[in-house]
Write a protein that holds these residues in place. Sequence first.
Motif, PDB file in Angstrom:
ATOM      1  N   GLU A  21       0.971  -0.917  -0.096  1.00  0.00           N
ATOM      2  CA  GLU A  21       0.236  -0.104   0.280  1.00  0.00           C
ATOM      3  C   GLU A  21       0.898   1.294  -0.223  1.00  0.00           C
ATOM      4  N   ARG A  22       2.281   1.128   0.747  1.00  0.00           N
ATOM      5  CA  ARG A  22       2.926   2.205   1.113  1.00  0.00           C
ATOM      6  C   ARG A  22       3.821   2.834  -0.314  1.00  0.00           C
ATOM      7  N   ARG A  23       3.808   0.901  -1.123  1.00  0.00           N
ATOM      8  CA  ARG A  23       4.673   1.559  -2.428  1.00  0.00           C
ATOM      9  C   ARG A  23       3.380   2.497  -3.322  1.00  0.00           C
ATOM     10  N   LEU A  24       2.437   2.045  -3.480  1.00  0.00           N
ATOM     11  CA  LEU A  24       0.853   1.936  -4.446  1.00  0.00           C
ATOM     12  C   LEU A  24       1.141   3.827  -4.444  1.00  0.00           C
ATOM     13  N   ALA A  25       0.675   4.207  -2.911  1.00  0.00           N
ATOM     14  CA  ALA A  25       0.792   5.490  -2.597  1.00  0.00           C
ATOM     15  C   ALA A  25       2.083   6.301  -2.839  1.00  0.00           C
ATOM     16  N   ALA A  26       3.274   6.068  -3.203  1.00  0.00           N
ATOM     17  CA  ALA A  26       4.422   6.633  -3.387  1.00  0.00           C
ATOM     18  C   ALA A  26       4.602   6.314  -4.724  1.00  0.00           C
ATOM     19  N   PHE A  27       3.711   5.786  -5.537  1.00  0.00           N
ATOM     20  CA  PHE A  27       3.522   5.913  -6.775  1.00  0.00           C
ATOM     21  C   PHE A  27       2.327   7.126  -7.284  1.00  0.00           C
ATOM     22  N   ASP A  28       1.376   6.757  -6.950  1.00  0.00           N
ATOM     23  CA  ASP A  28       0.541   7.531  -6.899  1.00  0.00           C
ATOM     24  C   ASP A  28       0.623   9.421  -6.752  1.00  0.00           C
ATOM     25  N   VAL A  29       1.936   9.499  -6.172  1.00  0.00           N
ATOM     26  CA  VAL A  29       2.084  10.888  -5.749  1.00  0.00           C
ATOM     27  C   VAL A  29       3.512  11.458  -6.050  1.00  0.00           C
ATOM     28  N   MET A  30       3.657  10.231  -6.821  1.00  0.00           N
ATOM     29  CA  MET A  30       5.541  11.033  -7.574  1.00  0.00           C
ATOM     30  C   MET A  30       5.445  11.607  -8.266  1.00  0.00           C
ATOM     31  N   ASP A  31       4.436  11.813  -9.353  1.00  0.00           N
ATOM     32  CA  ASP A  31       4.551  12.971 -11.258  1.00  0.00           C
ATOM     33  C   ASP A  31       3.944  14.505 -10.365  1.00  0.00           C
ATOM     34  N   SER A  32       3.953  14.179  -8.499  1.00  0.00           N
ATOM     35  CA  SER A  32       2.869  14.894  -7.776  1.00  0.00           C
ATOM     36  C   SER A  32       4.734  16.259  -7.485  1.00  0.00           C
ATOM     37  N   LEU A  33       4.913  15.503  -7.237  1.00  0.00           N
ATOM     38  CA  LEU A  33       6.348  16.169  -6.195  1.00  0.00           C
ATOM     39  C   LEU A  33       7.377  16.984  -7.063  1.00  0.00           C
ATOM     40  N   GLU A  34       7.919  17.904  -6.458  1.00  0.00           N
ATOM     41  CA  GLU A  34       9.118  18.440  -6.688  1.00  0.00           C
ATOM     42  C   GLU A  34      10.245  17.653  -6.650  1.00  0.00           C
ATOM     43  N   LEU A  35      11.093  16.974  -7.709  1.00  0.00           N
ATOM     44  CA  LEU A  35      12.861  17.226  -6.762  1.00  0.00           C
ATOM     45  C   LEU A  35      13.331  17.586  -6.724  1.00  0.00           C
ATOM     46  N   PRO A  36      14.335  17.069  -5.694  1.00  0.00           N
ATOM     47  CA  PRO A  36      15.258  17.830  -4.924  1.00  0.00           C
ATOM     48  C   PRO A  36      15.708  18.724  -4.984  1.00  0.00           C
ATOM     49  N   LYS A  37      16.228  19.750  -4.434  1.00  0.00           N
ATOM     50  CA  LYS A  37      16.755  21.436  -4.306  1.00  0.00           C
ATOM     51  C   LYS A  37      18.187  21.164  -4.044  1.00  0.00           C
ATOM     52  N   GLU A 123       8.368  13.063   0.548  1.00  0.00           N
ATOM     53  CA  GLU A 123       9.302  14.835   1.074  1.00  0.00           C
ATOM     54  C   GLU A 123       9.225  14.966  -0.578  1.00  0.00           C
ATOM     55  N   ASP A 124       9.564  13.937  -1.302  1.00  0.00           N
ATOM     56  CA  ASP A 124      10.104  14.945  -2.998  1.00  0.00           C
ATOM     57  C   ASP A 124      10.191  13.881  -3.898  1.00  0.00           C
ATOM     58  N   ARG A 125       9.835  13.874  -4.963  1.00  0.00           N
ATOM     59  CA  ARG A 125       9.579  12.810  -6.321  1.00  0.00           C
ATOM     60  C   ARG A 125      11.144  11.606  -6.480  1.00  0.00           C
ATOM     61  N   LEU A 126      11.603  11.966  -5.688  1.00  0.00           N
ATOM     62  CA  LEU A 126      13.436  10.789  -5.502  1.00  0.00           C
ATOM     63  C   LEU A 126      13.014  10.185  -4.628  1.00  0.00           C
ATOM     64  N   TYR A 129      10.290   7.972  -5.859  1.00  0.00           N
ATOM     65  CA  TYR A 129      10.188   6.862  -6.362  1.00  0.00           C
ATOM     66  C   TYR A 129      11.040   5.870  -5.533  1.00  0.00           C
ATOM     67  N   HIS A 130      12.222   6.166  -4.555  1.00  0.00           N
ATOM     68  CA  HIS A 130      12.591   5.103  -3.951  1.00  0.00           C
ATOM     69  C   HIS A 130      11.449   4.334  -3.386  1.00  0.00           C
ATOM     70  N   THR A 131      10.243   4.801  -2.639  1.00  0.00           N
ATOM     71  CA  THR A 131       9.466   3.866  -1.471  1.00  0.00           C
ATOM     72  C   THR A 131       8.459   2.948  -1.997  1.00  0.00           C
ATOM     73  N   ALA A 132       8.290   3.656  -4.547  1.00  0.00           N
ATOM     74  CA  ALA A 132       7.714   2.745  -5.070  1.00  0.00           C
ATOM     75  C   ALA A 132       8.359   1.724  -5.447  1.00  0.00           C
ATOM     76  N   TYR A 133       9.911   2.441  -6.056  1.00  0.00           N
ATOM     77  CA  TYR A 133      10.859   0.835  -7.145  1.00  0.00           C
ATOM     78  C   TYR A 133      11.990  -0.058  -5.929  1.00  0.00           C
ATOM     79  N   MET A 134      12.293   0.765  -4.536  1.00  0.00           N
ATOM     80  CA  MET A 134      13.442  -0.521  -4.549  1.00  0.00           C
ATOM     81  C   MET A 134      13.293  -1.336  -4.265  1.00  0.00           C
ATOM     82  N   ASN A 135      13.998  -2.225  -4.805  1.00  0.00           N
ATOM     83  CA  ASN A 135      14.166  -3.309  -5.060  1.00  0.00           C
ATOM     84  C   ASN A 135      14.940  -3.874  -4.026  1.00  0.00           C
TER      85      ASN A 135
END
Length: 420
Positions: A21-37, A123-126, A129-135
């Motif tokens: 559920e956490r992976r999918l939640a991260a996937f769903d919000v990923m594109d709406s978040l900014e890259l880290p600055k 916190e940010d897009r990366l 991404y990490h939460t959704a795709y960590m392997n």
Amino acid sequence: MTREAIKAFSLMQAEPDWLLERRLAAFDVMDSLELPKIERVKFSRWNLGDGSIEENTPFAGVPDFTALSPHPKLVQVGTQTLLEEMPMDLLEQGVRFTDLNTALEEFPEVVQAALGKALPYTEDRLAAYHTAYMNSGAVLYVPDGVEVASPVEGIFYQNSDESVPFNKHILIILGKNAKLTYLERFESLGQGQVATTANISVEVLAGKGSQIKFAAIDRLGSHVTTYISRRGRHEQDATIDWALGVMNEGNVIADFDSDLMGDGSHANLKVVAISSGRQVQGIDTRVTNYGKHSVGHILQHGVILERGTLTFNGIGHIIKGAKGADAQQESRVLMLSDKARSDANPILLIDENEVTAGHAASIGQVDPEDMYYLMSRGLDRFTAEQLVIRGFLGAVITEIPVKSVREDMIAVVDQKLVGR
């Protein structure tokens, strides 16, 4: 990038429902978040992940484990765990260091409560991404009151013969008044140079009164484009002493943070980095003082060769209410080429009175007086320059807890100097 791929991977790993559920939640919000600055580093066009989530095939050549130091350790190649060593006396005290999947089976409540606490996926897009795709990943757990006398080593090899993304999560949990010395290594292994990406997240949760000496050497190859985040969360009177050597060959953005949540908590961050060739590295080192009388010190030293680029951002932030807090930072860079590029940016954000804060920053070449002194004693120019640079980076090298690894780090520095 599909939800179905994430679901299939999670099912194959037999992960608990909450993690899927956490992976999918991260996937769903990923594109709406900014890259880290990362100030003054343009990396928005870098390939930092293509959305694939898979396992490595079994590694054909087993590393020479006899050459490793006789300390508690975990060794992984890609997504595969090859070695776990933990003395019986530490196991009896509840100390665990194992891969993420095993930890989810053996002490799931501890992992669920801790995973993402220092770095939430929102916190940010990366981070998302990490939460959704960590392997793959690892968990090191030290219960309340336990002191681990011997250094614990985590050795994580990236398989350079495959394009599988190196999306790894390291979670370190220290109970109240626990003590630990930890050495971490990320390194490319294999004969190939297959282009790939790395998205690495390291979380250190330091419980009340705990102490950890955290040393790391990063040596990923030129074929790996890397984002790495190391984040510490300090409770009351907790201390993390960081000594980080950024020795990668490819382009890197790094975020090293300590959040001083508790009163009286301490963070000492020492970072050294070398950029060479046409390599670009951007390193944010941040301390955020939330607790009263919390202390955060940053020391960053870098060396740039050839056409390399290195940016240090030192950030000290004292939050409103953190009376008596102390935030200090120093960033210094040596440039050994007229074609090198560097920035050393001190940033202080002070939201409270009755605090102490300061910064220093410099960019320059090797001091001619130092060179003259050494060469007047009979040393050739290369050897003299080598000694000056070793001394310049020594603040971190001396903090590495294992002698053989200190020597290995010095050898890496020397190799880079010879190859320029």
